[in-house]
Scaffold this active site. Sequence first.
Site, PDB file in Angstrom:
ATOM      1  N   HIS A  72       0.838  -1.199   0.000  1.00 30.95           N
ATOM      2  CA  HIS A  72       0.000   0.000   0.000  1.00 30.95           C
ATOM      3  C   HIS A  72       0.874   1.252   0.000  1.00 30.95           C
ATOM      4  O   HIS A  72       1.733   1.409   0.855  1.00 30.95           O
ATOM      5  CB  HIS A  72      -0.928   0.013   1.226  1.00 30.95           C
ATOM      6  CG  HIS A  72      -2.130  -0.878   1.073  1.00 30.95           C
ATOM      7  ND1 HIS A  72      -3.306  -0.647   1.729  1.00 30.95           N
ATOM      8  CD2 HIS A  72      -2.317  -1.978   0.316  1.00 30.95           C
ATOM      9  CE1 HIS A  72      -4.193  -1.582   1.385  1.00 30.95           C
ATOM     10  NE2 HIS A  72      -3.613  -2.413   0.534  1.00 30.95           N
ATOM     11  N   TYR A 201      -9.647   5.594   6.899  1.00 31.36           N
ATOM     12  CA  TYR A 201      -9.837   6.016   8.296  1.00 31.36           C
ATOM     13  C   TYR A 201     -10.892   7.131   8.283  1.00 31.36           C
ATOM     14  O   TYR A 201     -10.683   8.163   7.651  1.00 31.36           O
ATOM     15  CB  TYR A 201      -8.542   6.588   8.871  1.00 31.36           C
ATOM     16  CG  TYR A 201      -7.453   5.578   9.126  1.00 31.36           C
ATOM     17  CD1 TYR A 201      -6.683   5.049   8.085  1.00 31.36           C
ATOM     18  CD2 TYR A 201      -7.160   5.157  10.424  1.00 31.36           C
ATOM     19  CE1 TYR A 201      -5.669   4.128   8.337  1.00 31.36           C
ATOM     20  CE2 TYR A 201      -6.147   4.235  10.679  1.00 31.36           C
ATOM     21  CZ  TYR A 201      -5.422   3.733   9.624  1.00 31.36           C
ATOM     22  OH  TYR A 201      -4.408   2.807   9.879  1.00 31.36           O
ATOM     23  N   PRO A 293      -4.629   0.904  18.559  1.00 29.18           N
ATOM     24  CA  PRO A 293      -4.370   0.353  17.223  1.00 29.18           C
ATOM     25  C   PRO A 293      -4.457   1.364  16.075  1.00 29.18           C
ATOM     26  O   PRO A 293      -4.084   1.050  14.953  1.00 29.18           O
ATOM     27  CB  PRO A 293      -5.445  -0.723  17.070  1.00 29.18           C
ATOM     28  CG  PRO A 293      -6.522  -0.317  18.006  1.00 29.18           C
ATOM     29  CD  PRO A 293      -5.854   0.377  19.140  1.00 29.18           C
ATOM     30  N   LYS A 297       0.781   0.292  15.117  1.00 32.77           N
ATOM     31  CA  LYS A 297       2.171   0.248  15.564  1.00 32.77           C
ATOM     32  C   LYS A 297       2.500  -0.945  16.461  1.00 32.77           C
ATOM     33  O   LYS A 297       3.667  -1.202  16.744  1.00 32.77           O
ATOM     34  CB  LYS A 297       2.521   1.542  16.324  1.00 32.77           C
ATOM     35  CG  LYS A 297       2.606   2.757  15.430  1.00 32.77           C
ATOM     36  CD  LYS A 297       3.704   2.601  14.395  1.00 32.77           C
ATOM     37  CE  LYS A 297       3.508   3.544  13.227  1.00 32.77           C
ATOM     38  NZ  LYS A 297       4.136   3.031  12.011  1.00 32.77           N
ATOM     39  N   TYR A 385       3.729   6.773   9.854  1.00 33.08           N
ATOM     40  CA  TYR A 385       2.902   5.612   9.531  1.00 33.08           C
ATOM     41  C   TYR A 385       3.744   4.519   8.868  1.00 33.08           C
ATOM     42  O   TYR A 385       3.624   3.339   9.215  1.00 33.08           O
ATOM     43  CB  TYR A 385       1.754   6.027   8.594  1.00 33.08           C
ATOM     44  CG  TYR A 385       0.640   5.005   8.513  1.00 33.08           C
ATOM     45  CD1 TYR A 385       0.741   3.885   7.679  1.00 33.08           C
ATOM     46  CD2 TYR A 385      -0.519   5.132   9.268  1.00 33.08           C
ATOM     47  CE1 TYR A 385      -0.264   2.936   7.610  1.00 33.08           C
ATOM     48  CE2 TYR A 385      -1.537   4.194   9.199  1.00 33.08           C
ATOM     49  CZ  TYR A 385      -1.402   3.099   8.369  1.00 33.08           C
ATOM     50  OH  TYR A 385      -2.413   2.147   8.304  1.00 33.08           O
TER      51      TYR A 385
HETATM   52  C1  PHB Z   1      -6.195  -3.971  10.723  1.00 33.57           C
HETATM   53  O1  PHB Z   1      -6.152  -4.281   9.505  1.00 33.57           O
HETATM   54  O2  PHB Z   1      -6.589  -4.758  11.608  1.00 33.57           O
HETATM   55  C2  PHB Z   1      -5.750  -2.582  11.114  1.00 33.57           C
HETATM   56  C3  PHB Z   1      -5.162  -1.761  10.165  1.00 33.57           C
HETATM   57  C4  PHB Z   1      -4.756  -0.477  10.521  1.00 33.57           C
HETATM   58  C5  PHB Z   1      -4.949  -0.030  11.817  1.00 33.57           C
HETATM   59  C6  PHB Z   1      -5.533  -0.868  12.787  1.00 33.57           C
HETATM   60  C7  PHB Z   1      -5.940  -2.148  12.429  1.00 33.57           C
HETATM   61  O3  PHB Z   1      -4.563   1.233  12.160  1.00 33.57           O
END
Ligand code: PHB
Length: 391
Positions: A72, A201, A293, A297, A385
Amino acid sequence: MRTQVAIIGAGPSGLLLGQLLSKHGIANIVLEQRSADYVLSRIRAGVIEQGAAELLDEAGVGSRMHRDGLTHDGIEISLGGQRHRIDFQALVGKSVIVYGQTEVTRDLMDGRLATGGQTLYETADVSLHQIEDGRARVRYRSSGGAEQEIECDFVAGCDGFHGVSRKSIPEHVLKFYERVYPFGWLGILVDQPPVSAELVYASHERGFALCSMRSRTRSRLYLQCRLDDHIEDWPDGRFYEELRRRLDDQAANALGSGASIEKSIAPLRSFVAEPMRYGNLFLAGDAAHIVPPTGAKGLNLAASDVYYLWQALMEYYREQSTAGLDAYSTRALQRVWKAERFSWWMTSILHYFPESSGFDQKMQRAELEYLLSSRAAMTALAENYVGLSYK
Ligand code: PHB
Ligand code: APR
């Protein structure tokens, strides 16, 4: 039994450390309280930083990740019905790999089997002894019920937030830093295509939402929920209806309504225990720190801890130097705190805080508007990130 490094915990931290040590001729034994199937049944995050991916390659377990993982080059932020892309490649020239932690753990287990590493599953009552006098011992009850003892040079506490290792350090030695967030994440796994090619997000007055994925045919979807919510309160129909309300139209229209194959609620906390070393006990991963989450990280911090500890142990056994071991805690914590900051910041700007004042909400909106209008701000998000340097 005797070994050089006794590793407590067969999650990503313990298995990655064990693989790296075995590959470089340092004897180690991994003790895990659960079965391998139980460990694999845990659904965790799924974003791998370049540094962590390189470490998995160094451990000889990266091939399936490169084959099945999704590269990605950015993420999207959904705000006020609009989608805004943060282009990692354009901003910092790096990408991430989307690949479930379950798969990382599976690859590490397979790698350990292939190299003949010893993992003692379903060990009970693990206790650490003489960790401060150079003759460390780990006692446990084997799956057959027999009391056992391992003599070792070092103990790696890779046993997560609820493990025994951190609790084996005298209280007066440790300092804790913690923030518990006033909400949780309700997550589902569903076999339907992701709503978008990259992670979305969403910030919304009803609450945060995240549309992630495990593959091109399996989605991982999250809703910010109340701390007193239960999964029984959230049948799939209600989950999808609420998720659509928090997403921009494009994502909402792309959302399917397949039956969830996993559903769970996780609380969010920021937590750090200092120091990450006591005598010959070294903490790594969730045993020492927890991040919300939002910044993906958790696994990646475990990887950088393991990198520093692996390097320090190699230096000790090859050059009889304790310099790396003596610097481990300070070195690991420098990167831990930067990731804690980023995870706290991402959580703070994207979630709805029930007790927030009108001013707080204005500040939050201004933070987001500034972020999405400033190349400098987006570059700062991007470099955190994709993962800060291990150096
Ligand atoms: C996930 O795919 O579980 C996931 C991805 C990004 C995040 C948190 C969880 O910031
Ligand atoms: N004895 C033996 N094993 C133990 C004990 C104990 N007393 N206590 C815990 N364990 C095991 C757990 O069963 C688990 O398998 O230690 C392992 C710790 O694994 P994780 O909790 O996954 O922690 P870590 O390996 O540091 O990985 C961090 O996992 O939880 C996610 O979000 C987190 O992505 C991050 C990653």
